[in-house]
Design a protein around this motif. Structure first.
Motif, PDB file in Angstrom:
ATOM      1  N   ASP A   1      50.930  16.954  -0.956  1.00 46.49           N
ATOM      2  CA  ASP A   1      51.165  16.868   0.389  1.00 46.49           C
ATOM      3  C   ASP A   1      49.945  17.454   1.302  1.00 46.49           C
ATOM      4  O   ASP A   1      49.774  16.983   2.178  1.00 46.49           O
ATOM      5  N   GLY A   2      49.106  18.495   0.808  1.00 46.85           N
ATOM      6  CA  GLY A   2      48.127  19.092   1.196  1.00 46.85           C
ATOM      7  C   GLY A   2      46.813  17.969   1.284  1.00 46.85           C
ATOM      8  O   GLY A   2      46.273  17.935   2.298  1.00 46.85           O
ATOM      9  N   ALA A   3      46.868  17.198   0.086  1.00 44.00           N
ATOM     10  CA  ALA A   3      45.916  16.178   0.145  1.00 44.00           C
ATOM     11  C   ALA A   3      46.222  15.189   1.215  1.00 44.00           C
ATOM     12  O   ALA A   3      45.319  14.572   2.014  1.00 44.00           O
ATOM     13  N   ILE A   4      47.438  14.739   1.413  1.00 41.36           N
ATOM     14  CA  ILE A   4      47.859  13.675   2.414  1.00 41.36           C
ATOM     15  C   ILE A   4      47.464  14.386   3.829  1.00 41.36           C
ATOM     16  O   ILE A   4      46.872  13.398   4.700  1.00 41.36           O
ATOM     17  N   ALA A   5      47.680  15.516   4.060  1.00 42.10           N
ATOM     18  CA  ALA A   5      47.486  16.348   5.329  1.00 42.10           C
ATOM     19  C   ALA A   5      45.816  16.209   5.539  1.00 42.10           C
ATOM     20  O   ALA A   5      45.504  15.909   6.674  1.00 42.10           O
TER      21      ALA A   5
ATOM     22  N   MET B   1      38.652   6.393   2.309  1.00 40.75           N
ATOM     23  CA  MET B   1      39.681   7.438   2.626  1.00 40.75           C
ATOM     24  C   MET B   1      41.226   6.853   2.600  1.00 40.75           C
ATOM     25  O   MET B   1      41.947   7.565   2.166  1.00 40.75           O
ATOM     26  N   ARG B   2      41.231   5.673   3.057  1.00 42.77           N
ATOM     27  CA  ARG B   2      42.601   4.824   3.068  1.00 42.77           C
ATOM     28  C   ARG B   2      42.804   4.802   1.529  1.00 42.77           C
ATOM     29  O   ARG B   2      44.103   4.746   0.986  1.00 42.77           O
ATOM     30  N   VAL B   3      41.899   4.276   0.528  1.00 46.52           N
ATOM     31  CA  VAL B   3      42.116   3.935  -0.756  1.00 46.52           C
ATOM     32  C   VAL B   3      42.466   5.365  -1.304  1.00 46.52           C
ATOM     33  O   VAL B   3      43.529   5.626  -2.096  1.00 46.52           O
ATOM     34  N   ASP B   4      41.833   6.653  -1.219  1.00 52.89           N
ATOM     35  CA  ASP B   4      42.396   7.868  -1.633  1.00 52.89           C
ATOM     36  C   ASP B   4      43.720   8.238  -1.415  1.00 52.89           C
ATOM     37  O   ASP B   4      44.256   8.813  -2.133  1.00 52.89           O
ATOM     38  N   ARG B   5      43.873   8.147   0.072  1.00 52.24           N
ATOM     39  CA  ARG B   5      45.314   8.619   0.505  1.00 52.24           C
ATOM     40  C   ARG B   5      46.456   7.564  -0.128  1.00 52.24           C
ATOM     41  O   ARG B   5      47.293   8.015  -0.743  1.00 52.24           O
ATOM     42  N   GLY B   6      46.079   6.257  -0.443  1.00 52.42           N
ATOM     43  CA  GLY B   6      46.737   5.327  -1.034  1.00 52.42           C
ATOM     44  C   GLY B   6      47.216   5.965  -2.466  1.00 52.42           C
ATOM     45  O   GLY B   6      48.330   5.620  -3.012  1.00 52.42           O
ATOM     46  N   ILE B   7      46.158   6.349  -3.328  1.00 55.92           N
ATOM     47  CA  ILE B   7      46.390   6.861  -4.609  1.00 55.92           C
ATOM     48  C   ILE B   7      47.292   7.973  -4.640  1.00 55.92           C
ATOM     49  O   ILE B   7      48.093   8.139  -5.642  1.00 55.92           O
TER      50      ILE B   7
ATOM     51  N   PHE C   1      37.120  17.150   5.296  1.00 57.22           N
ATOM     52  CA  PHE C   1      38.750  17.059   5.020  1.00 57.22           C
ATOM     53  C   PHE C   1      38.874  16.252   3.864  1.00 57.22           C
ATOM     54  O   PHE C   1      39.953  16.296   2.704  1.00 57.22           O
ATOM     55  N   HIS C   2      38.083  15.127   3.649  1.00 60.30           N
ATOM     56  CA  HIS C   2      37.950  14.124   2.451  1.00 60.30           C
ATOM     57  C   HIS C   2      37.777  14.900   1.214  1.00 60.30           C
ATOM     58  O   HIS C   2      38.614  14.727   0.245  1.00 60.30           O
ATOM     59  N   ALA C   3      36.812  15.590   1.319  1.00 57.52           N
ATOM     60  CA  ALA C   3      36.490  16.417  -0.073  1.00 57.52           C
ATOM     61  C   ALA C   3      37.542  17.392  -0.644  1.00 57.52           C
ATOM     62  O   ALA C   3      38.034  17.407  -1.594  1.00 57.52           O
ATOM     63  N   ARG C   4      38.183  18.163   0.756  1.00 62.04           N
ATOM     64  CA  ARG C   4      39.277  19.178   0.301  1.00 62.04           C
ATOM     65  C   ARG C   4      40.672  18.187  -0.349  1.00 62.04           C
ATOM     66  O   ARG C   4      41.390  18.451  -1.030  1.00 62.04           O
ATOM     67  N   GLY C   5      40.708  17.127   0.289  1.00 62.74           N
ATOM     68  CA  GLY C   5      41.798  16.052  -0.037  1.00 62.74           C
ATOM     69  C   GLY C   5      41.468  15.644  -1.690  1.00 62.74           C
ATOM     70  O   GLY C   5      42.673  15.780  -2.085  1.00 62.74           O
ATOM     71  N   ILE C   6      40.342  15.521  -1.757  1.00 64.81           N
ATOM     72  CA  ILE C   6      40.271  15.033  -3.354  1.00 64.81           C
ATOM     73  C   ILE C   6      40.614  16.292  -4.334  1.00 64.81           C
ATOM     74  O   ILE C   6      41.152  16.193  -5.279  1.00 64.81           O
ATOM     75  N   SER C   7      40.022  17.361  -3.848  1.00 66.27           N
ATOM     76  CA  SER C   7      40.339  18.901  -4.709  1.00 66.27           C
ATOM     77  C   SER C   7      41.912  18.973  -4.694  1.00 66.27           C
ATOM     78  O   SER C   7      42.596  19.144  -5.813  1.00 66.27           O
ATOM     79  N   ARG C   8      42.514  18.883  -3.419  1.00 66.28           N
ATOM     80  CA  ARG C   8      44.129  19.120  -3.767  1.00 66.28           C
ATOM     81  C   ARG C   8      44.631  18.117  -4.395  1.00 66.28           C
ATOM     82  O   ARG C   8      45.654  18.371  -5.077  1.00 66.28           O
ATOM     83  N   MET C   9      44.384  16.851  -4.336  1.00 65.96           N
ATOM     84  CA  MET C   9      45.032  15.878  -5.341  1.00 65.96           C
ATOM     85  C   MET C   9      44.979  16.317  -6.647  1.00 65.96           C
ATOM     86  O   MET C   9      45.670  16.054  -7.606  1.00 65.96           O
TER      87      MET C   9
ATOM     88  N   TYR D   1      43.435  13.984   4.389  1.00 63.00           N
ATOM     89  CA  TYR D   1      43.322  12.617   4.425  1.00 63.00           C
ATOM     90  C   TYR D   1      43.856  12.224   5.827  1.00 63.00           C
ATOM     91  O   TYR D   1      42.847  11.454   6.487  1.00 63.00           O
ATOM     92  N   ASP D   2      44.871  12.657   6.283  1.00 69.89           N
ATOM     93  CA  ASP D   2      45.226  12.428   7.678  1.00 69.89           C
ATOM     94  C   ASP D   2      44.140  12.735   8.668  1.00 69.89           C
ATOM     95  O   ASP D   2      43.627  11.995   9.504  1.00 69.89           O
TER      96      ASP D   2
END
Length: 95
Positions: free
Chosen positions: A17-21, A36-42, A3-11, A23-24
């Protein structure tokens, strides 16, 4: 970490919104990983939600007192808010 890797890709492609989901989900699976908190904060910053971004950066620092990303992110939020002294203190700590 999927999920973290996909969050980076989506960001990267602007799907905040997909990235936040993602990261959640990642945070739910590994709540003790500060990155993971840092990346979601970004992503929250990219969406213009400084309050949620700051919450994530603060949590990253609670998880890891030496999180350079947490301090740097917090410094960015402070700089954007005009708190230059606070920003400098956080940037210095990140270094």
């Amino acid at each position: 970490m999927h999920f973290h890797a996909r969050g980076i890709s989506r960001m990267t492609i602007g799907d905040y919104d997909g990235a936040i989901a993602d990261y959640d989900e990642a945070i739910g699976l590994s709540p003790g990983v500060a990155k993971m908190r840092v990346d979601r904060g970004i992503v929250w910053m990219a969406k213009g939600d400084a309050k949620r971004a700051l919450t994530d950066f603060d949590m990253a620092i609670q998880i890891d007192r030496n999180s350079p990303g947490g301090y740097f992110g917090r410094g960015l939020v402070q700089a954007r808010a005009g708190d230059h002294d606070g920003a400098i203190a956080n940037f210095t700590h990140a270094i």
